[in-house]
Design a protein around this motif. Structure first.
Motif, PDB file in Angstrom:
ATOM      1  N   VAL A   1      -9.858 -15.926  -7.301  1.00  0.00           N
ATOM      2  CA  VAL A   1     -10.639 -15.445  -5.872  1.00  0.00           C
ATOM      3  C   VAL A   1      -9.319 -14.579  -5.934  1.00  0.00           C
ATOM      4  O   VAL A   1      -8.521 -14.021  -5.847  1.00  0.00           O
ATOM      5  N   HIS A   2     -10.302 -13.384  -5.690  1.00  0.00           N
ATOM      6  CA  HIS A   2      -9.797 -12.014  -6.102  1.00  0.00           C
ATOM      7  C   HIS A   2     -10.280 -11.124  -4.495  1.00  0.00           C
ATOM      8  O   HIS A   2     -11.726 -11.449  -3.799  1.00  0.00           O
ATOM      9  N   LEU A   3      -9.370 -10.789  -3.777  1.00  0.00           N
ATOM     10  CA  LEU A   3      -9.135 -10.615  -2.093  1.00  0.00           C
ATOM     11  C   LEU A   3      -9.147  -8.814  -2.230  1.00  0.00           C
ATOM     12  O   LEU A   3      -8.440  -8.316  -2.544  1.00  0.00           O
ATOM     13  N   HIS A   4      -9.722  -8.427  -2.109  1.00  0.00           N
ATOM     14  CA  HIS A   4      -9.407  -6.902  -1.673  1.00  0.00           C
ATOM     15  C   HIS A   4      -9.327  -5.924  -0.500  1.00  0.00           C
ATOM     16  O   HIS A   4     -10.301  -6.029   1.116  1.00  0.00           O
ATOM     17  N   LEU A   5      -8.418  -5.559  -0.019  1.00  0.00           N
ATOM     18  CA  LEU A   5      -8.335  -5.306   1.683  1.00  0.00           C
ATOM     19  C   LEU A   5      -8.462  -3.475   1.555  1.00  0.00           C
ATOM     20  O   LEU A   5      -8.558  -3.054   0.696  1.00  0.00           O
ATOM     21  N   THR A   6      -9.450  -3.147   2.137  1.00  0.00           N
ATOM     22  CA  THR A   6      -9.706  -2.212   2.657  1.00  0.00           C
ATOM     23  C   THR A   6      -8.969  -1.424   3.377  1.00  0.00           C
ATOM     24  O   THR A   6      -8.092  -1.554   3.965  1.00  0.00           O
ATOM     25  N   PRO A   7      -9.077  -0.170   3.717  1.00  0.00           N
ATOM     26  CA  PRO A   7      -7.850   0.544   4.862  1.00  0.00           C
ATOM     27  C   PRO A   7      -7.737   0.539   5.496  1.00  0.00           C
ATOM     28  O   PRO A   7      -6.843  -0.473   6.019  1.00  0.00           O
ATOM     29  N   ILE A   8      -9.179  -0.102   6.443  1.00  0.00           N
ATOM     30  CA  ILE A   8      -8.906  -0.537   7.636  1.00  0.00           C
ATOM     31  C   ILE A   8      -8.863  -1.769   8.139  1.00  0.00           C
ATOM     32  O   ILE A   8      -7.657  -2.471   8.874  1.00  0.00           O
ATOM     33  N   GLY A   9      -9.071  -2.574   7.311  1.00  0.00           N
ATOM     34  CA  GLY A   9      -8.285  -3.929   6.731  1.00  0.00           C
ATOM     35  C   GLY A   9      -6.440  -4.201   7.002  1.00  0.00           C
ATOM     36  O   GLY A   9      -6.259  -5.202   7.097  1.00  0.00           O
ATOM     37  N   ALA A  10      -6.277  -3.042   5.997  1.00  0.00           N
ATOM     38  CA  ALA A  10      -5.137  -3.266   5.864  1.00  0.00           C
ATOM     39  C   ALA A  10      -3.406  -3.093   7.014  1.00  0.00           C
ATOM     40  O   ALA A  10      -2.794  -3.055   6.876  1.00  0.00           O
ATOM     41  N   THR A  11      -4.685  -1.960   7.877  1.00  0.00           N
ATOM     42  CA  THR A  11      -4.095  -1.966   9.309  1.00  0.00           C
ATOM     43  C   THR A  11      -4.314  -3.402  10.148  1.00  0.00           C
ATOM     44  O   THR A  11      -3.655  -3.240  11.806  1.00  0.00           O
ATOM     45  N   VAL A  12      -5.284  -3.766   9.766  1.00  0.00           N
ATOM     46  CA  VAL A  12      -5.554  -4.836  10.625  1.00  0.00           C
ATOM     47  C   VAL A  12      -5.382  -5.988  10.869  1.00  0.00           C
ATOM     48  O   VAL A  12      -4.925  -6.881  11.679  1.00  0.00           O
ATOM     49  N   LEU A  13      -5.375  -6.843   9.050  1.00  0.00           N
ATOM     50  CA  LEU A  13      -4.623  -7.755   8.816  1.00  0.00           C
ATOM     51  C   LEU A  13      -3.453  -8.221   8.662  1.00  0.00           C
ATOM     52  O   LEU A  13      -3.178  -7.264   7.982  1.00  0.00           O
ATOM     53  N   PRO A  14      -3.450  -9.109   9.055  1.00  0.00           N
ATOM     54  CA  PRO A  14      -1.412  -9.910   8.464  1.00  0.00           C
ATOM     55  C   PRO A  14      -1.478  -9.889   7.662  1.00  0.00           C
ATOM     56  O   PRO A  14      -2.647 -10.344   6.409  1.00  0.00           O
ATOM     57  N   GLY A  15      -0.944  -8.610   6.896  1.00  0.00           N
ATOM     58  CA  GLY A  15      -0.487  -9.141   4.974  1.00  0.00           C
ATOM     59  C   GLY A  15       0.443  -8.036   4.493  1.00  0.00           C
ATOM     60  O   GLY A  15       1.695  -7.927   4.911  1.00  0.00           O
ATOM     61  N   PRO A  16      -0.003  -7.342   3.437  1.00  0.00           N
ATOM     62  CA  PRO A  16       0.944  -6.383   2.364  1.00  0.00           C
ATOM     63  C   PRO A  16       1.237  -4.931   3.674  1.00  0.00           C
ATOM     64  O   PRO A  16       2.139  -4.700   3.553  1.00  0.00           O
ATOM     65  N   GLY A  17      -0.091  -5.180   3.983  1.00  0.00           N
ATOM     66  CA  GLY A  17      -0.548  -3.812   5.100  1.00  0.00           C
ATOM     67  C   GLY A  17      -0.500  -2.159   4.008  1.00  0.00           C
ATOM     68  O   GLY A  17      -0.166  -1.677   4.774  1.00  0.00           O
ATOM     69  N   ARG A  18      -1.113  -2.690   3.232  1.00  0.00           N
ATOM     70  CA  ARG A  18      -2.091  -1.467   2.721  1.00  0.00           C
ATOM     71  C   ARG A  18      -2.790  -2.002   1.467  1.00  0.00           C
ATOM     72  O   ARG A  18      -3.026  -2.799   1.590  1.00  0.00           O
ATOM     73  N   VAL A  19      -3.796  -0.790   1.289  1.00  0.00           N
ATOM     74  CA  VAL A  19      -4.886  -0.899   0.485  1.00  0.00           C
ATOM     75  C   VAL A  19      -4.582  -1.784  -0.642  1.00  0.00           C
ATOM     76  O   VAL A  19      -3.372  -1.476  -1.561  1.00  0.00           O
ATOM     77  N   GLY A  20      -5.013  -3.033  -1.220  1.00  0.00           N
ATOM     78  CA  GLY A  20      -5.393  -3.132  -2.244  1.00  0.00           C
ATOM     79  C   GLY A  20      -5.698  -4.875  -2.813  1.00  0.00           C
ATOM     80  O   GLY A  20      -6.286  -4.725  -1.758  1.00  0.00           O
ATOM     81  N   ASP A  21      -5.697  -5.024  -3.623  1.00  0.00           N
ATOM     82  CA  ASP A  21      -6.154  -6.205  -4.622  1.00  0.00           C
ATOM     83  C   ASP A  21      -5.058  -7.680  -4.536  1.00  0.00           C
ATOM     84  O   ASP A  21      -4.031  -7.676  -5.033  1.00  0.00           O
ATOM     85  N   LEU A  22      -5.513  -8.749  -3.876  1.00  0.00           N
ATOM     86  CA  LEU A  22      -4.564  -9.664  -3.982  1.00  0.00           C
ATOM     87  C   LEU A  22      -5.467 -11.124  -4.814  1.00  0.00           C
ATOM     88  O   LEU A  22      -6.416 -10.648  -5.258  1.00  0.00           O
ATOM     89  N   GLU A  23      -4.783 -11.849  -6.165  1.00  0.00           N
ATOM     90  CA  GLU A  23      -5.479 -12.794  -6.447  1.00  0.00           C
ATOM     91  C   GLU A  23      -5.033 -13.991  -6.703  1.00  0.00           C
ATOM     92  O   GLU A  23      -3.686 -13.994  -6.627  1.00  0.00           O
ATOM     93  N   PHE A  24      -5.474 -15.090  -5.904  1.00  0.00           N
ATOM     94  CA  PHE A  24      -5.043 -16.322  -6.088  1.00  0.00           C
ATOM     95  C   PHE A  24      -5.778 -17.762  -6.289  1.00  0.00           C
ATOM     96  O   PHE A  24      -7.243 -17.474  -6.518  1.00  0.00           O
ATOM     97  N   ALA A  25      -5.169 -18.749  -7.044  1.00  0.00           N
ATOM     98  CA  ALA A  25      -6.064 -19.836  -7.333  1.00  0.00           C
ATOM     99  C   ALA A  25      -7.140 -20.732  -5.972  1.00  0.00           C
ATOM    100  O   ALA A  25      -6.455 -20.528  -5.203  1.00  0.00           O
ATOM    101  N   LEU A  26      -7.647 -20.721  -5.879  1.00  0.00           N
ATOM    102  CA  LEU A  26      -8.672 -21.654  -5.306  1.00  0.00           C
ATOM    103  C   LEU A  26      -8.284 -23.282  -5.198  1.00  0.00           C
ATOM    104  O   LEU A  26      -8.281 -23.965  -6.359  1.00  0.00           O
TER     105      LEU A  26
END
Length: 200
Positions: free
Chosen positions: A175-200
Protein backbone atom coordinates in the motif's frame (compact mmCIF):
# COMPACT_ATOMS: atom_id res chain seq x y z
CA UNK A 1 -11.18 -31.54 -3.74
CA UNK A 2 -12.38 -32.81 -0.36
CA UNK A 3 -9.28 -34.99 -0.01
CA UNK A 4 -6.98 -32.07 -0.84
CA UNK A 5 -8.76 -29.87 1.69
CA UNK A 6 -8.41 -32.59 4.32
CA UNK A 7 -4.65 -32.59 3.78
CA UNK A 8 -4.43 -28.79 3.92
CA UNK A 9 -6.54 -28.73 7.10
CA UNK A 10 -3.80 -30.45 9.08
CA UNK A 11 -1.18 -27.80 8.30
CA UNK A 12 -0.13 -25.57 11.25
CA UNK A 13 -1.93 -22.26 11.70
CA UNK A 14 1.26 -20.25 11.15
CA UNK A 15 1.01 -21.09 7.44
CA UNK A 16 -1.77 -18.54 6.99
CA UNK A 17 -1.61 -16.30 10.08
CA UNK A 18 -0.16 -12.78 9.72
CA UNK A 19 3.32 -12.97 11.20
CA UNK A 20 2.59 -16.55 12.19
CA UNK A 21 4.89 -16.66 15.21
CA UNK A 22 2.20 -16.96 17.90
CA UNK A 23 -0.44 -18.77 15.84
CA UNK A 24 -2.13 -21.73 17.51
CA UNK A 25 -4.16 -24.54 16.03
CA UNK A 26 -4.33 -25.53 12.39
CA UNK A 27 -5.15 -24.01 9.03
CA UNK A 28 -8.68 -25.39 9.51
CA UNK A 29 -9.27 -23.98 12.99
CA UNK A 30 -6.88 -21.63 14.75
CA UNK A 31 -6.05 -18.26 16.25
CA UNK A 32 -3.33 -15.62 16.36
CA UNK A 33 -2.82 -12.20 17.93
CA UNK A 34 -2.87 -9.06 15.83
CA UNK A 35 -2.47 -5.54 17.18
CA UNK A 36 -3.50 -6.55 20.68
CA UNK A 37 -6.60 -8.40 19.44
CA UNK A 38 -7.17 -12.11 18.78
CA UNK A 39 -7.94 -13.33 15.27
CA UNK A 40 -9.82 -16.62 15.02
CA UNK A 41 -10.90 -18.65 12.02
CA UNK A 42 -13.10 -21.69 11.46
CA UNK A 43 -13.06 -23.23 8.01
CA UNK A 44 -16.20 -24.43 6.25
CA UNK A 45 -16.10 -27.48 3.99
CA UNK A 46 -19.07 -26.40 1.80
CA UNK A 47 -17.65 -22.89 1.44
CA UNK A 48 -14.21 -24.29 0.62
CA UNK A 49 -15.49 -26.67 -2.05
CA UNK A 50 -17.75 -24.03 -3.62
CA UNK A 51 -14.93 -21.48 -3.87
CA UNK A 52 -12.09 -23.89 -4.74
CA UNK A 53 -10.14 -22.42 -1.83
CA UNK A 54 -9.90 -22.78 1.91
CA UNK A 55 -12.96 -20.79 2.99
CA UNK A 56 -13.35 -19.77 6.62
CA UNK A 57 -15.32 -17.45 8.83
CA UNK A 58 -12.92 -15.11 10.60
CA UNK A 59 -13.24 -12.76 13.54
CA UNK A 60 -11.02 -10.25 15.31
CA UNK A 61 -11.84 -9.54 18.96
CA UNK A 62 -10.06 -7.21 21.33
CA UNK A 63 -10.41 -4.00 23.32
CA UNK A 64 -12.97 -1.88 21.41
CA UNK A 65 -12.62 -4.22 18.42
CA UNK A 66 -15.16 -6.64 16.92
CA UNK A 67 -14.66 -7.50 13.25
CA UNK A 68 -16.06 -10.40 11.24
CA UNK A 69 -15.65 -11.57 7.68
CA UNK A 70 -14.97 -14.47 5.34
CA UNK A 71 -11.48 -15.49 4.23
CA UNK A 72 -10.50 -17.46 1.14
CA UNK A 73 -6.95 -18.80 1.14
CA UNK A 74 -5.15 -20.39 -1.80
CA UNK A 75 -1.59 -21.76 -1.46
CA UNK A 76 -0.37 -19.83 -4.50
CA UNK A 77 -2.98 -17.07 -4.61
CA UNK A 78 -2.77 -15.53 -1.17
CA UNK A 79 -5.70 -14.61 1.03
CA UNK A 80 -8.81 -12.65 0.08
CA UNK A 81 -11.24 -11.31 2.69
CA UNK A 82 -14.87 -10.48 1.94
CA UNK A 83 -17.68 -8.85 3.92
CA UNK A 84 -15.32 -7.44 6.58
CA UNK A 85 -17.55 -5.45 8.91
CA UNK A 86 -17.60 -4.13 12.46
CA UNK A 87 -15.63 -1.74 14.60
CA UNK A 88 -11.93 -1.52 15.34
CA UNK A 89 -9.69 0.44 17.67
CA UNK A 90 -6.84 2.69 16.53
CA UNK A 91 -4.42 -0.04 17.66
CA UNK A 92 -5.57 -2.23 14.77
CA UNK A 93 -4.76 0.49 12.25
CA UNK A 94 -1.32 1.21 13.71
CA UNK A 95 -0.57 -2.53 13.62
CA UNK A 96 -0.84 -2.23 9.83
CA UNK A 97 0.56 1.31 9.47
CA UNK A 98 3.24 1.80 12.18
CA UNK A 99 4.08 5.30 10.91
CA UNK A 100 0.66 6.44 12.15
CA UNK A 101 1.45 5.28 15.68
CA UNK A 102 0.07 7.70 18.22
CA UNK A 103 -1.97 7.58 21.40
CA UNK A 104 -5.35 8.03 19.74
CA UNK A 105 -8.89 7.81 21.01
CA UNK A 106 -10.36 7.18 17.57
CA UNK A 107 -12.79 4.40 16.67
CA UNK A 108 -13.01 2.91 13.19
CA UNK A 109 -16.24 1.70 11.57
CA UNK A 110 -15.27 -0.86 8.92
CA UNK A 111 -17.43 -1.88 5.95
CA UNK A 112 -15.21 -3.53 3.33
CA UNK A 113 -16.74 -5.73 0.64
CA UNK A 114 -13.34 -7.08 -0.44
CA UNK A 115 -9.74 -6.98 0.79
CA UNK A 116 -7.02 -8.51 -1.41
CA UNK A 117 -3.36 -7.85 -2.18
CA UNK A 118 -4.10 -5.26 -4.88
CA UNK A 119 -7.84 -4.74 -4.54
CA UNK A 120 -9.79 -3.17 -1.67
CA UNK A 121 -13.42 -2.11 -1.99
CA UNK A 122 -15.52 -0.40 0.66
CA UNK A 123 -15.29 2.27 3.34
CA UNK A 124 -13.72 2.93 6.73
CA UNK A 125 -15.16 5.80 8.74
CA UNK A 126 -14.36 7.29 12.13
CA UNK A 127 -16.04 9.43 14.75
CA UNK A 128 -14.32 12.60 15.93
CA UNK A 129 -11.54 11.83 18.38
CA UNK A 130 -8.17 12.98 19.67
CA UNK A 131 -4.53 11.94 19.40
CA UNK A 132 -1.29 12.77 21.20
CA UNK A 133 2.30 11.63 21.01
CA UNK A 134 4.53 11.32 24.08
CA UNK A 135 5.36 14.75 25.41
CA UNK A 136 2.71 16.49 23.32
CA UNK A 137 -0.75 17.71 24.19
CA UNK A 138 -3.85 16.05 22.78
CA UNK A 139 -4.95 17.18 19.32
CA UNK A 140 -8.49 16.81 18.00
CA UNK A 141 -9.12 14.72 14.89
CA UNK A 142 -12.28 15.35 12.84
CA UNK A 143 -14.59 12.64 11.59
CA UNK A 144 -12.90 10.93 8.63
CA UNK A 145 -13.89 8.63 5.79
CA UNK A 146 -11.65 6.44 3.63
CA UNK A 147 -13.22 5.20 0.40
CA UNK A 148 -11.54 2.35 -1.50
CA UNK A 149 -12.32 1.24 -5.04
CA UNK A 150 -10.10 -1.46 -6.47
CA UNK A 151 -6.45 -0.42 -6.51
CA UNK A 152 -7.04 3.16 -5.33
CA UNK A 153 -8.52 5.01 -2.39
CA UNK A 154 -8.71 8.39 -0.73
CA UNK A 155 -9.12 9.76 2.78
CA UNK A 156 -11.15 12.91 3.44
CA UNK A 157 -12.99 14.54 6.29
CA UNK A 158 -16.63 13.56 6.64
CA UNK A 159 -17.79 17.10 5.88
CA UNK A 160 -15.51 17.78 2.90
CA UNK A 161 -15.36 14.82 0.53
CA UNK A 162 -13.67 16.80 -2.26
CA UNK A 163 -10.39 17.68 -0.50
CA UNK A 164 -8.13 14.63 -0.10
CA UNK A 165 -6.10 14.28 3.09
CA UNK A 166 -4.37 11.22 1.67
CA UNK A 167 -4.47 9.08 -1.45
CA UNK A 168 -3.93 5.33 -1.55
CA UNK A 169 -2.54 3.08 -4.29
CA UNK A 170 -2.28 -0.73 -4.03
CA UNK A 171 0.04 -2.94 -6.04
CA UNK A 172 1.66 -6.31 -5.43
CA UNK A 173 0.54 -6.58 -1.83
CA UNK A 174 1.91 -3.14 -0.89
CA UNK A 175 0.00 0.00 0.00
CA UNK A 176 1.39 3.37 -1.05
CA UNK A 177 -0.08 6.18 1.10
CA UNK A 178 0.53 9.79 0.06
CA UNK A 179 -0.19 12.51 2.66
CA UNK A 180 -1.27 15.85 1.19
CA UNK A 181 -0.31 19.18 2.80
CA UNK A 182 -3.72 19.40 4.47
CA UNK A 183 -3.59 15.74 5.47
CA UNK A 184 -0.22 16.22 7.16
CA UNK A 185 -1.81 18.74 9.52
CA UNK A 186 -5.02 16.78 10.16
CA UNK A 187 -4.08 13.09 10.24
CA UNK A 188 -2.12 11.53 13.14
CA UNK A 189 1.25 10.55 11.73
CA UNK A 190 4.57 11.99 10.62
CA UNK A 191 3.18 15.54 10.50
CA UNK A 192 4.69 16.26 7.09
CA UNK A 193 3.82 15.84 3.44
CA UNK A 194 5.19 12.61 2.04
CA UNK A 195 4.74 8.99 1.19
CA UNK A 196 4.40 5.88 3.33
CA UNK A 197 4.58 2.32 2.05
CA UNK A 198 3.63 -0.83 3.93
CA UNK A 199 2.58 -4.40 3.23
CA UNK A 200 -1.11 -5.23 3.24
Amino acid sequence: MAYALALVATLPARMIAPGGSDAAGTVWHGSATFGGAVARWDASLPESIASASLGARVSLDGPATVLTGTAHWRPFGGTTLTAVRGRASWAQLTAVVPALAADCAVMLDVDLARVAASDVTGTVTTLPGSCARIGASARSVPRLIAVFSGATGRVTTWTDRTTPLATVALAGGFVHLHLTPIGATVLPGPGRVGDLEFAL
